[in-house]
Design a protein around this motif. Sequence first.
Motif, PDB file in Angstrom:
ATOM      1  N   GLU A 285      47.693  45.198  36.454  1.00  0.00           N
ATOM      2  CA  GLU A 285      47.525  46.651  36.429  1.00  0.00           C
ATOM      3  C   GLU A 285      47.244  47.139  35.011  1.00  0.00           C
ATOM      4  OE1 GLU A 285      47.144  48.573  38.813  1.00  0.00           O
ATOM      5  OE2 GLU A 285      47.904  47.457  40.535  1.00  0.00           O
ATOM      6  N   SER A 286      47.902  46.551  34.033  1.00  0.00           N
ATOM      7  CA  SER A 286      47.667  46.945  32.634  1.00  0.00           C
ATOM      8  C   SER A 286      46.227  46.630  32.229  1.00  0.00           C
ATOM      9  CB  SER A 286      48.646  46.224  31.700  1.00  0.00           C
ATOM     10  OG  SER A 286      49.981  46.565  32.001  1.00  0.00           O
ATOM     11  N   ILE A 287      45.755  45.430  32.614  1.00  0.00           N
ATOM     12  CA  ILE A 287      44.395  45.028  32.245  1.00  0.00           C
ATOM     13  C   ILE A 287      43.361  45.929  32.907  1.00  0.00           C
ATOM     14  CG2 ILE A 287      42.687  43.186  32.507  1.00  0.00           C
ATOM     15  CD1 ILE A 287      45.028  41.206  32.123  1.00  0.00           C
ATOM     16  N   LEU A 288      43.583  46.277  34.140  1.00  0.00           N
ATOM     17  CA  LEU A 288      42.641  47.156  34.826  1.00  0.00           C
ATOM     18  C   LEU A 288      42.619  48.549  34.204  1.00  0.00           C
ATOM     19  CD1 LEU A 288      43.158  46.211  38.582  1.00  0.00           C
ATOM     20  CD2 LEU A 288      41.394  45.412  36.988  1.00  0.00           C
ATOM     21  N   GLY A 289      43.794  49.008  33.727  1.00  0.00           N
ATOM     22  CA  GLY A 289      43.820  50.295  33.033  1.00  0.00           C
ATOM     23  C   GLY A 289      42.992  50.256  31.764  1.00  0.00           C
ATOM     24  N   VAL A 290      43.107  49.174  31.017  1.00  0.00           N
ATOM     25  CA  VAL A 290      42.309  49.023  29.798  1.00  0.00           C
ATOM     26  C   VAL A 290      40.823  48.925  30.152  1.00  0.00           C
ATOM     27  CG1 VAL A 290      41.854  47.529  27.819  1.00  0.00           C
ATOM     28  CG2 VAL A 290      44.208  47.953  28.541  1.00  0.00           C
ATOM     29  N   ALA A 291      40.523  48.184  31.241  1.00  0.00           N
ATOM     30  CA  ALA A 291      39.123  48.032  31.661  1.00  0.00           C
ATOM     31  C   ALA A 291      38.509  49.372  32.022  1.00  0.00           C
ATOM     32  CB  ALA A 291      39.060  47.072  32.848  1.00  0.00           C
ATOM     33  N   GLN A 292      39.291  50.242  32.666  1.00  0.00           N
ATOM     34  CA  GLN A 292      38.769  51.553  33.044  1.00  0.00           C
ATOM     35  C   GLN A 292      38.456  52.387  31.809  1.00  0.00           C
ATOM     36  OE1 GLN A 292      41.461  53.842  35.432  1.00  0.00           O
ATOM     37  NE2 GLN A 292      39.919  55.350  36.014  1.00  0.00           N
ATOM     38  N   GLN A 293      39.320  52.316  30.778  1.00  0.00           N
ATOM     39  CA  GLN A 293      39.109  53.100  29.561  1.00  0.00           C
ATOM     40  C   GLN A 293      37.917  52.570  28.757  1.00  0.00           C
ATOM     41  OE1 GLN A 293      42.790  53.065  27.392  1.00  0.00           O
ATOM     42  NE2 GLN A 293      43.908  54.258  28.947  1.00  0.00           N
ATOM     43  N   ASN A 294      37.713  51.261  28.786  1.00  0.00           N
ATOM     44  CA  ASN A 294      36.682  50.644  27.942  1.00  0.00           C
ATOM     45  C   ASN A 294      35.446  50.191  28.735  1.00  0.00           C
ATOM     46  OD1 ASN A 294      38.102  50.296  25.107  1.00  0.00           O
ATOM     47  ND2 ASN A 294      39.643  49.724  26.645  1.00  0.00           N
ATOM     48  N   LYS A 295      35.369  50.625  29.994  1.00  0.00           N
ATOM     49  CA  LYS A 295      34.207  50.285  30.830  1.00  0.00           C
ATOM     50  C   LYS A 295      34.002  48.781  30.952  1.00  0.00           C
ATOM     51  CE  LYS A 295      33.377  54.710  31.051  1.00  0.00           C
ATOM     52  NZ  LYS A 295      33.692  55.475  32.289  1.00  0.00           N
ATOM     53  N   LEU A 296      35.073  48.023  31.096  1.00  0.00           N
ATOM     54  CA  LEU A 296      34.978  46.573  31.272  1.00  0.00           C
ATOM     55  C   LEU A 296      34.897  46.234  32.762  1.00  0.00           C
ATOM     56  CD1 LEU A 296      37.692  45.476  28.671  1.00  0.00           C
ATOM     57  CD2 LEU A 296      35.213  45.671  28.326  1.00  0.00           C
ATOM     58  N   LYS A 297      34.472  45.002  33.037  1.00  0.00           N
ATOM     59  CA  LYS A 297      34.300  44.576  34.434  1.00  0.00           C
ATOM     60  C   LYS A 297      34.954  43.211  34.643  1.00  0.00           C
ATOM     61  CE  LYS A 297      29.978  47.116  35.077  1.00  0.00           C
ATOM     62  NZ  LYS A 297      28.542  47.036  35.457  1.00  0.00           N
ATOM     63  N   PRO A 298      36.281  43.148  34.711  1.00  0.00           N
ATOM     64  CA  PRO A 298      36.956  41.872  34.978  1.00  0.00           C
ATOM     65  C   PRO A 298      36.727  41.426  36.417  1.00  0.00           C
ATOM     66  CG  PRO A 298      38.554  43.652  34.923  1.00  0.00           C
ATOM     67  CD  PRO A 298      37.247  44.258  34.512  1.00  0.00           C
ATOM     68  N   ALA A 299      37.044  40.135  36.662  1.00  0.00           N
ATOM     69  CA  ALA A 299      36.885  39.567  38.003  1.00  0.00           C
ATOM     70  C   ALA A 299      38.176  38.893  38.418  1.00  0.00           C
ATOM     71  CB  ALA A 299      35.743  38.566  38.018  1.00  0.00           C
ATOM     72  N   LEU A 300      38.432  38.868  39.716  1.00  0.00           N
ATOM     73  CA  LEU A 300      39.630  38.235  40.246  1.00  0.00           C
ATOM     74  C   LEU A 300      39.232  37.079  41.150  1.00  0.00           C
ATOM     75  CD1 LEU A 300      42.835  39.972  41.471  1.00  0.00           C
ATOM     76  CD2 LEU A 300      41.868  38.119  42.797  1.00  0.00           C
ATOM     77  N   LEU A 301      39.789  35.890  40.887  1.00  0.00           N
ATOM     78  CA  LEU A 301      39.536  34.689  41.685  1.00  0.00           C
ATOM     79  C   LEU A 301      40.799  34.355  42.460  1.00  0.00           C
ATOM     80  CD1 LEU A 301      37.314  34.635  39.484  1.00  0.00           C
ATOM     81  CD2 LEU A 301      37.456  32.127  39.532  1.00  0.00           C
ATOM     82  N   PHE A 302      40.690  34.332  43.791  1.00  0.00           N
ATOM     83  CA  PHE A 302      41.822  34.005  44.655  1.00  0.00           C
ATOM     84  C   PHE A 302      41.636  32.578  45.180  1.00  0.00           C
ATOM     85  CE2 PHE A 302      44.374  33.965  48.469  1.00  0.00           C
ATOM     86  CZ  PHE A 302      45.494  34.707  48.128  1.00  0.00           C
ATOM     87  N   ILE A 303      42.644  31.671  44.924  1.00  0.00           N
ATOM     88  CA  ILE A 303      42.521  30.245  45.233  1.00  0.00           C
ATOM     89  C   ILE A 303      43.541  29.878  46.304  1.00  0.00           C
ATOM     90  CG2 ILE A 303      42.564  27.905  44.293  1.00  0.00           C
ATOM     91  CD1 ILE A 303      42.181  29.304  41.487  1.00  0.00           C
ATOM     92  N   ASP A 304      43.076  29.203  47.348  1.00  0.00           N
ATOM     93  CA  ASP A 304      43.972  28.704  48.397  1.00  0.00           C
ATOM     94  C   ASP A 304      43.678  27.232  48.627  1.00  0.00           C
ATOM     95  OD1 ASP A 304      45.929  29.600  50.686  1.00  0.00           O
ATOM     96  OD2 ASP A 304      44.435  28.256  51.594  1.00  0.00           O
ATOM     97  N   LEU A 305      44.718  26.382  48.644  1.00  0.00           N
ATOM     98  CA  LEU A 305      44.538  24.945  48.781  1.00  0.00           C
ATOM     99  C   LEU A 305      44.152  24.593  50.221  1.00  0.00           C
ATOM    100  CD1 LEU A 305      47.569  23.633  46.687  1.00  0.00           C
ATOM    101  CD2 LEU A 305      45.239  24.145  45.928  1.00  0.00           C
ATOM    102  N   ASP A 306      43.312  23.604  50.337  1.00  0.00           N
ATOM    103  CA  ASP A 306      42.878  23.126  51.668  1.00  0.00           C
ATOM    104  C   ASP A 306      43.681  21.885  52.039  1.00  0.00           C
ATOM    105  OD1 ASP A 306      40.941  25.117  51.714  1.00  0.00           O
ATOM    106  OD2 ASP A 306      39.458  23.857  50.680  1.00  0.00           O
ATOM    107  N   GLY A 307      44.434  21.952  53.138  1.00  0.00           N
ATOM    108  CA  GLY A 307      45.172  20.790  53.623  1.00  0.00           C
ATOM    109  C   GLY A 307      46.496  20.541  52.943  1.00  0.00           C
ATOM    110  N   PHE A 308      47.081  21.532  52.263  1.00  0.00           N
ATOM    111  CA  PHE A 308      48.354  21.312  51.563  1.00  0.00           C
ATOM    112  C   PHE A 308      49.503  21.103  52.549  1.00  0.00           C
ATOM    113  CE2 PHE A 308      52.260  22.932  49.576  1.00  0.00           C
ATOM    114  CZ  PHE A 308      52.355  22.047  48.516  1.00  0.00           C
ATOM    115  N   LYS A 309      49.473  21.790  53.675  1.00  0.00           N
ATOM    116  CA  LYS A 309      50.534  21.632  54.659  1.00  0.00           C
ATOM    117  C   LYS A 309      50.605  20.198  55.168  1.00  0.00           C
ATOM    118  CE  LYS A 309      52.247  23.618  59.008  1.00  0.00           C
ATOM    119  NZ  LYS A 309      52.459  22.335  59.652  1.00  0.00           N
TER     120      LYS A 309
END
Length: 432
Positions: A285-309
């Motif tokens: 949330e802090s990083i996104l607040g800074v991004a909004q003030q400075n017009k930055l465009k961060p990205a979020l990568l969501f990782i899920d393991l295949d076959g861990f169970k």
Amino acid sequence: MNSTVTISSVNMKTVIGVTVGVFVSFYCTQVLSAEPLLMEQLDLFYRNNSYFIWAFMAGLIVVSAVAVITLILMLLRRTALEEEYIQSQAQLDSLVERRAAELTAIPLACAEALRGSERQKRLILETLPDLIWLKDLDGAYLACNPTFERFFGAKEADIIGKTDYDFLDKAQADFFTNHDRAAMKTDESSSNEEWITFADTGERALLYTTKTPLKSEDGRVVGVLGVGRDITKIKQAEEKLKQTVEDLHQENLTRKKVEDKIRYMAQHDPLTHLFNRHQFYEFGESILGVAQQNKLKPALLFIDLDGFKAVNDTYGHCVGDSLLQSIAVRLKAIVSDSDILARIGGDEFAVLIVEELNDGFMCKRAEQIVSAFSAPFTIENHSINIGASVGVAFYPRHGEGLDELLKYADMAMYSAKDQGKGRYQVAVNDAR
């Protein structure tokens, strides 16, 4: 005094006159009684000159009376003067005696005051708890107080005239003597700490000793004055305080370590030591607040393991935990220091890329993560192959809040799984 001399001179003349008159009268009487013819002639003369003769006799009587009265007055005056002289002499004697008594009392009072002053000084020396002593140039003791007597185990009368060598071993006597000579040589006070043992009780004490040159009235150094203060308790208190400070310091360090550990545990996943979900949200949330003030465009990568169970079911949870730790190590090697990497679920990880990069770079980073799982993991002699599916969401295209970004990244990750797993997928539905 001049008036007294004048009165004396007048009285003397009067006495002489009276004496001469009496003598003449007596002489005349003798002559007349001795010569009859002369008596007849005188009788004739008396008869012819009776008035004159009676006048002469009256005058002679008056003169004689005046002389007698003057003589009586002189005698009375002399008596008065003698009495006055006696009184004056008595007063003078009394004054002399009183003044002599006063002069005699002055040295007696001075002597008594001096004795009182000496008693006061002695009382002070006997009352002070410090060790106090005087020595001459040769190191012989001139005086000491009762506290010092305890040190040597002897009375002052037995100490005076003797030196340290009569009571102490040579090493300690040399130590004291050298410090005495140093103080007398430099003509300045010197101080040092020294351990002593009281002869009367065997008690050891640490003294802070000050030695000052003792000077005569003409300024010559004639000895040394020593004052030793027992600082054993003070030293013990200092050591105790120092130990307490050290203990508090160690306690503070321990507390700080505990606090740091608690803080670390509150922010990190205990298994992989990555940021946990709570800390990921806080940073995100802090990083996104800074991004909004400075017009930055961060990205979020969501990782899920295949076959861990299947791994947990086949090898057990211990192997599964070790596998998660190894996966965290590989992910750390891929992301940069500015990226936020976290374990947000059982087999779910997330990366928030803060750098201002284009979409192509973000996708390349996602491809690197997928490729990192191509090599098998060796866990407890087991070679385990496992893959990962990655969903990518961009700020602010897919959302301005972290929950929105996670939502779209999660949807993209499931889309990658639906396409065969082991790949990445960018969120396709725009949030704006």
